[in-house]
Structures are given as C-alpha cells and as structure tokens.
Scaffold this active site. Structure first.
Site, PDB file in Angstrom:
ATOM      1  CG  ASP A   1       0.580  10.554  -7.346  1.00 52.46           C
ATOM      2  OD1 ASP A   1       0.634   9.197  -6.620  1.00 52.46           O
ATOM      3  OD2 ASP A   1       0.643  11.300  -6.482  1.00 52.46           O
ATOM      4  CD  GLU A   2       3.379   6.078  -4.813  1.00 54.41           C
ATOM      5  OE1 GLU A   2       4.047   4.841  -5.032  1.00 54.41           O
ATOM      6  OE2 GLU A   2       3.178   6.229  -3.390  1.00 54.41           O
TER       7      GLU A   2
ATOM      8  CE1 TYR B   1      -1.232   1.256  -3.201  1.00 51.14           C
ATOM      9  CE2 TYR B   1       0.268   3.065  -3.737  1.00 51.14           C
ATOM     10  CZ  TYR B   1      -0.884   2.580  -3.368  1.00 51.14           C
ATOM     11  OH  TYR B   1      -1.983   3.420  -3.262  1.00 51.14           O
TER      12      TYR B   1
END
Length: 331
Positions: free
Chosen positions: A114-115, A137
C-alpha cells in the site's frame, strides 16, 4: 510468504511447491518446519539477483506459477540502504520477470505494498490511484511494479499485482513494529515510538492474507492490480497501549506511559494508507480474523519462538543498526 508456502503445500498435495530464498538476515527456516519433510515441498537457497541461476532454475524445475515475495522490506532501513533496496527490489524483480516470461509461465503474482500510493489523511486509494511513494522502500516497490506492468503491456505476460496493508502474525522478523513491541515488552523494555506515534496503520492477520493470495491465484485476472486491505486501523501509540495492556496487564494511563519511549522520527513517515479493497471483495475475499484474536495468537507465538532468528538484538533497536552494502560500494 512462509504462511503461503505452508498453506500451498498442505492444501495442494498434487503440486510441487518450490521455496526459493536467499536466507537473508530476516529469514528463518524454522517457519517451514511443519512442511519441510513433505514430498511436494522443495527448498532451494538462491538469489533472484543472479540471472544465470534464475534462468537455469526455470528450465530445470519447469515452474509454471510464480508468487514473487522476495524483497528488502524494512522501511526504516531503506533510508540508510536505498541502493541495496533498489538493487534487490527493482533489479531482482526485473531478473525474475524476464526469466518467468521466457519460461512462459501461466501466472506471475507480484507482491507489492500500500506504501506505493504515498500517505493520505482522507482520500481512500483504489487501484487506479497514482503512485506517490515517499520513502526508498516504497519507491523501489513502485519501480518494480512498472517493470512487471511493462511485460503485461508489451507481451500480455500474465502478471497480477497485489498491494496489501501491513501484515502481522507469527513468523515475522522482529524489526517490524508489532513483533518488535511484543519482544521488547517480553524483555521488560520500552516500546520505541517514532515521532508523535500518531501515524496510523491498517493491520491484516497473516492467515487472511494467505486467503487473499489463494483467491488471486484462482480468480485474479492477468494485467490487473488488487488492493488487499482492511478497515481495521490503529495509531502506533494505540498499538503500543494495546500491547502493554495485554502483556503487562495494566490499564493505567501512567503505567502505560512508563512502557513507552518516544524517539526521533524517521525522515518521512506517512500518516495513513487508507485503501479501498472492493475489487478483492468482488473476487470473494474479505478479512476474517478479528484483531483481538489475531494479536493474542501473535503474542503467544513470540513468547515461545522469539529466538528463531540470529542477531535479534539488532532488530530491537529504535533505528536499524546497519553496515554499508558491499556489492555496490566503491572499489
């Protein structure tokens, strides 16, 4: 990923399940002891960043379905080792998808996060929302998604992308917030809260995510993206208080504060990742495990299995204890 491997081995005896793992610092083969002796399970130690090895693997093992979980995933660490995250998550994915395409696999599931959407305080993200990652990331996962999608666009390669909320439960290396807080409290140490602790996260229990991946394997359409989310949301401060209440058996606000240590925040820390998972619901999947049940099981598991990994003290530091990435350092 270990939960998915265990489920596939137990539920699909006619399929050979191959578990390819580099066995990096966060891996533990103890997580797979329940299936390690099964005839339809095979473990291979190897690195997705080695093209010749990966190409040979597809040839010799006649692989027809790929679930790609392999990644560097610790957000805090990514700020200090952005180059390594790019190498493993982007280059490694490129190697794997190229070999899978050449081997003409039936389905390739890329496990994202979801990031990639970036943070939001109110807007709920669906699969068509733009990618606005705010940390190394998430940026590496978003870039890797682009490589996977390009194979669908160019070759109609049967790739499916999933983006899930934070996963918790047994087997997780204790650098992640829930096992970290549990492990610290079991050792009579304080939970280290980054910044204000008001950042909110959605938490999904491991077995629910397994069911989501099995659903995507059966029903997921090539070329599509699926959000695997939950409406259950907690701030990091609330999370710490819940764990303190359950482990230290206290409801006193002052006693709870005693077990919390506020430390500096990481360079960026998104407030929320609200996701719409209607698309997955339409495939027949919804999360089932209530938070109270999942977190109790998780606490019990770490009580018994904390020492399944080596060098665990490093994982419990407020910020990663890190060394330079050898492969890409200057000569």
């Amino acid at each position: 990923a270990s939960h998915v491997v265990v489920s596939l081995v137990k539920n699909y005896p006619n399929y050979l399940i191959i578990n390819l793992d580099k066995l990096d610092y966060c891996a533990s083969l103890k997580n797979l002891e329940t299936v390690s002796g099964k005839e339809n399970y095979k473990f291979i130690q190897g690195d997705i960043c080695e093209p010749d090895f990966i190409k040979q693997l597809f040839k010799t093992e006649k692989i027809d379905i790929v679930l790609h979980f392999a990644a560097q995933t610790h957000v805090d660490l990514s700020f200090w080792r952005a180059l390594e995250f790019t190498y493993v998550n982007v280059y490694g994915t490129n190697v794997l998808v190229a070999a899978a395409h050449e081997a003409n696999v039936e389905k390739f599931v890329y496990v994202s996060t979801d990031e990639v959407y970036g943070g939001s305080t109110d807007e709920e993200f669906d699969e068509s929302s733009p990618k606005r990652p705010t940390n190394p990331y998430a940026s590496s996962k978003a870039a890797a998604e682009c490589f996977v999608q390009s194979y669908w666009e160019r070759y109609q390669f049967p790739a499916v992308i999933t983006r899930s909320s934070n996963v918790y439960g047994p087997h997780q290396y204790p650098e992640k917030v829930i096992p970290k807080f549990i492990s610290l409290l079991h050792q009579n140490r304080k939970c280290c809260i980054h910044g204000s602790g008001l950042q909110r996260r959605n938490f999904l229990y491991a077995t629910d995510v397994v069911e989501a991946f099995l659903t995507v394997l059966k029903e997921g359409k090539p070329g599509e993206i699926y959000n695997i989310g939950t409406n259950f949301e907690l701030s990091i401060v609330q999370l710490a208080k819940e764990l303190i209440h359950l482990i230290k058996k206290t409801s006193s606000e002052s006693e709870m504060e005693h077990w919390m240590d506020y430390v500096k925040d990481r360079p960026t820390n998104d407030l929320r990742y609200p996701m719409n998972s209607e698309k997955m619901h339409n495939l027949g999947w919804r999360p089932k495990v209530p938070w109270k049940e999942g977190i109790k099981k998780t606490i019990e598991w770490y009580k018994e299995n904390f020492h399944n990994w080596k060098n665990l003290e490093k994982a419990l530091e407020p910020f990663p204890v890190t060394e330079p990435f050898a492969h890409l350092s200057d000569p």
